[in-house]
Structures are given as structure tokens and as C-alpha cells.
Design an enzyme around this catalytic site. Structure first.
Site, PDB file in Angstrom:
ATOM      1  N   GLU A 285       0.804  -1.222   0.000  1.00 53.25           N
ATOM      2  CA  GLU A 285       0.000   0.000   0.000  1.00 53.25           C
ATOM      3  C   GLU A 285       0.838   1.274   0.000  1.00 53.25           C
ATOM      4  O   GLU A 285       0.401   2.286  -0.551  1.00 53.25           O
ATOM      5  CB  GLU A 285      -0.941   0.010   1.202  1.00 53.25           C
ATOM      6  CG  GLU A 285      -2.007  -1.079   1.140  1.00 53.25           C
ATOM      7  CD  GLU A 285      -3.145  -0.851   2.117  1.00 53.25           C
ATOM      8  OE1 GLU A 285      -3.124   0.157   2.860  1.00 53.25           O
ATOM      9  OE2 GLU A 285      -4.085  -1.676   2.142  1.00 53.25           O
ATOM     10  N   GLU A 332      -5.649  -5.866  -7.935  1.00 48.59           N
ATOM     11  CA  GLU A 332      -6.797  -5.772  -7.041  1.00 48.59           C
ATOM     12  C   GLU A 332      -7.519  -4.436  -7.183  1.00 48.59           C
ATOM     13  O   GLU A 332      -8.360  -4.090  -6.347  1.00 48.59           O
ATOM     14  CB  GLU A 332      -6.343  -5.976  -5.588  1.00 48.59           C
ATOM     15  CG  GLU A 332      -5.732  -7.348  -5.336  1.00 48.59           C
ATOM     16  CD  GLU A 332      -5.227  -7.529  -3.914  1.00 48.59           C
ATOM     17  OE1 GLU A 332      -5.494  -6.644  -3.076  1.00 48.59           O
ATOM     18  OE2 GLU A 332      -4.574  -8.546  -3.649  1.00 48.59           O
TER      19      GLU A 332
END
Length: 378
Positions: A285, A332
Site C-alpha cells: 500500500e 486488485e
């Protein structure tokens, strides 16, 4: 009746039993397949088999007298992962004539082989999770396709790992009642929705504080998976890192700004421990390498309606001026922006309600209470 030779995870008898079901009457005995070799699939918790030079032998199980129902259940379990049956001849370990049978071969070129397959090593780390995951997979037998199962399987494994952690971790009852699972009578269970997440509905009664059982009620819960929460903190610079991203919850609720400020967070993959997941998510992230992880109290954020269980951490790390940026896993569809801000700004954002993500609020207040000690001793 037909037969198959298993060399990998289906040599684990509890897993094989779940896949075949209680009604199977097949015979199982050890056997060996010559001129083949089994490897771990690279970066995956399962094996692959391939032809090899003369002299290599793969040990496994010969399963005979498989009914058409047995074969259909096995093909459902294996089919979505691009394994197809091929003809082989195996030698029963107890001796006797060679036996023609079939084995599941992977689609050529689909998987990259890793090290030599080790069933004992797999069982130690993944066996219990695989059995739990297989229970959910086989509950869908006859309802969805093997390809559907393959798409859902990462989250199925995540939910299986969550269930195992719930069973195994300490559950103190110093204040709360000592009532347990034995005090809940589940009369019916169904899954009306199952994709990445799922919903489970149960018809049940539970023991009341009077000692009597309640009336039969219908209850439902959102079934997610265990997750890590990570608030990175640089004690030398007195900074934190937050991430910002689009979220479905605020959107569906009608929030006019469905982009939220949060700590780093993510699902604990099947087979991972929370600390491994925390470090992986920080890299995915925010491109961030973490130093020391300080665990906070694991918790249910919404026990009335959700199975989600959080493992929060304060992560001591280095946060220079250029630590922020754009991150996320492209496969994703993640689009995540990082913000490196002074600690005092975090508390201002919490006070104004701009930072309104519950795990961030809780981690921020923990950090406020312990920040001076961290700055002194880090």
C-alpha cells in the site's frame, strides 16, 4: 468404479475425507509412481507433478473403487485450478501387480515449479487451514462451478484461517459469561450470498442469563476475514503515515465524500500470521519497510453484524519527506495515496471528524497516550 493416484494435499486423510464426503466407500492404500517428480508450485501452498528422468519416484495414495459421485466431487475440488486427469500406472507399496489409474496433472506452463514437495511441511503450516477451507468449498458442490471456486479460493482460505485463529487464541472470561459454543443450538445454516465476501444466515437459539434457552431466532452476519491494521509512526520526526482510498461502505451509506483516511490495512492471507501480513501490506500500500511492530488489543469492530476481527499495530519506521505517494496492488484495482503528516495534525483530523475511520481513531488515541515513551526510548 474408477481409481486415482494422489501425490499432494489429497494425501492428507482429513482433507481427502472432506472432499469425498462421509458416504464414500472407496479403498485407500499407499502406492508409488515411477519416473515422476512432485514440486511445490512456486509461491503457492500446493504441489504439481511432472514426468521426469528414470529413477525418480513419487509416493502417494492409490484410491480405488471411486463412485461416479466421488469422481464428480474430486473434479469439482480440483477442476477450477486447471488440473486435468491423465493416465498412469502405479505400484502399490504392499506389492502385487502394477495398477493402471489416473493422476491430476497441471495445465502445461501454468505453474512454475519450486522446491521438492514435502507433505509433512505442508501439513504443519497449511493442513488444518486446507481442511477448513475444503469444508466451505464442498458446501458449494452442485451450486457453483469449479471456476467460481477458484476465483473465490483466496478469500475462502482467508476465512478458514480466521476460523482457526478464533478457535486457538486465548478467550478469557474474567467478567463476561463463561457460556460457549455449546450454549448455542444452530438448527439451520445457509449462505445466501458468497463472492469476495459472504453472508451467513443461521436459525438458532442461545442460552440466556437465566439459564434457559432463547426462542428460535433468525440471525445473519457479514463474513469477512481477519485483518491487520497498521499505523506507521516515526518517533524521531514525530510523524505518521495515513493512506487515502475510495471505499464502498461510505458510498453505499450515501457519504458525499467516499474517500477515507485510514491506517494501512488488509486481509491476513491464508497461512500468514498477522505480523507477516502487516509487513506485506505496508509494502503493497505504501512501499514502506517497517521496523518494530507494537501490537495493540485485537478486536471485533462490529460484533453484532460482522465476523471481521482486527489485529492492530503501531509500526515504528522511518518516514522521510518523500515517504508518501501512490500505491496499491494493480491486480486488485487498488488506488491508494499516502500522506505523511505530523502527529498533531492526525489528532486535529480526528477531532474535526475528517479522520473518521474507527481503527485510525483508536490507534491515534493509543499513540497519543504512549507517544512520549516511544519518543524517549526509540
Amino acid at each position: 468404479m474408477s481409481s486415482m493416484f494422489f501425490y499432494g494435499t489429497l494425501c492428507h486423510r482429513p482433507l481427502l475425507g472432506v472432499v469425498l464426503g462421509a458416504e464414500s466407500t472407496c479403498r485407500v492404500r499407499p502406492a508409488s509412481l515411477s519416473n515422476h517428480v512432485a514440486h511445490w508450485v512456486c509461491n503457492q501452498p500446493f504441489p504439481m507433478i511432472s514426468s521426469s528422468v528414470e529413477g525418480d519416484v513419487v509416493h502417494g495414495l492409490l484410491v480405488q473403487d471411486l463412485s461416479p459421485s466421488d469422481v464428480a466431487r474430486l473434479n469439482f475440488y480440483e477442476g477450477g485450478f486447471d488440473y486435468a486427469l491423465g493416465d498412469v500406472t502405479v505400484q502399490p507399496d504392499a506389492g502385487g501387480p502394477l495398477v493402471p489409474t489416473q493422476v491430476y496433472y497441471p495445465t502445461p506452463g501454468l505453474w512454475a515449479p519450486g522446491g521438492l514437495w514435502d507433505l509433512a511441511a505442508w501439513d504443519a503450516r497449511f493442513g488444518a487451514m486446507a481442511v477448513e477451507a475444503a469444508k466451505e468449498v464442498m458446501d458449494f458442490y452442485g451450486q457453483v462451478t469449479p471456476e467460481d471456486i477458484a476465483r473465490r479460493f483466496p478469500m475462502i482460505r482467508t476465512r478458514a484461517s480466521s476460523t482457526l485463529r478464533a478457535r486457538q487464541e486465548p478467550a478469557p472470561t474474567a467478567l463476561r459469561t463463561h457460556y460457549g459454543l455449546q450454549d448455542v443450538d444452530v438448527q439451520d445454516k445457509r449462505t445466501p450470498y458468497a463472492q469476495f465476501f459472504s453472508m451467513e444466515e443461521q436459525v438458532l437459539s442461545f442460552r440466556k442469563y437465566s439459564g434457559e434457552m432463547s426462542d428460535v431466532v433468525d440471525r445473519a452476519a457479514f463474513v469477512g476475514g481477519d485483518a491487520v491494521i497498521v499505523l506507521p509512526y516515526d518517533p524521531a520526526r514525530d510523524r505518521v503515515l495515513l493512506v487515502e482510498q475510495f471505499r464502498m461502505g461510505p458510498l453505499v451509506r450515501g457519504d458525499q465524500y467516499p474517500w477515507t483516511l485510514e491506517p494501512i490495512a488488509g486481509r491476513i492471507d491464508g497461512g500468514e500470521v498477522p505480523e507477516e501480513s502487516a509487513r506485506r501490506e505496508a509494502i503493497e500500500e505504501a512501499g514502506l519497510e517497517l521496523d518494530r511492530l507494537i501490537p495493540l488489543t485485537p478486536n471485533y469492530p462490529s460484533p453484532g453484524a460482522s465476523t471481521e476481527f482486527f489485529y492492530p499495530f503501531i509500526a515504528i519506521c522511518d518516514l522521510p519527506d518523500d515517504a508518501g505517494g501512490i500505491g496499491g496492488v494493480e491486480s486488485e484495482a487498488e488506488d491508494i495515496r499516502s500522506h505523511v503528516i505530523p502527529f498533531n495534525q492526525l489528532m486535529s483530523l480526528i477531532a474535526t471528524g475528517e479522520a473518521n475511520c474507527g481503527p485510525l481513531v483508536l490507534a491515534g488515541w493509543w499513540l497519543a497516550a504512549n507517544r512520549q515513551e516511544l519518543r524517549t526510548h526509540s
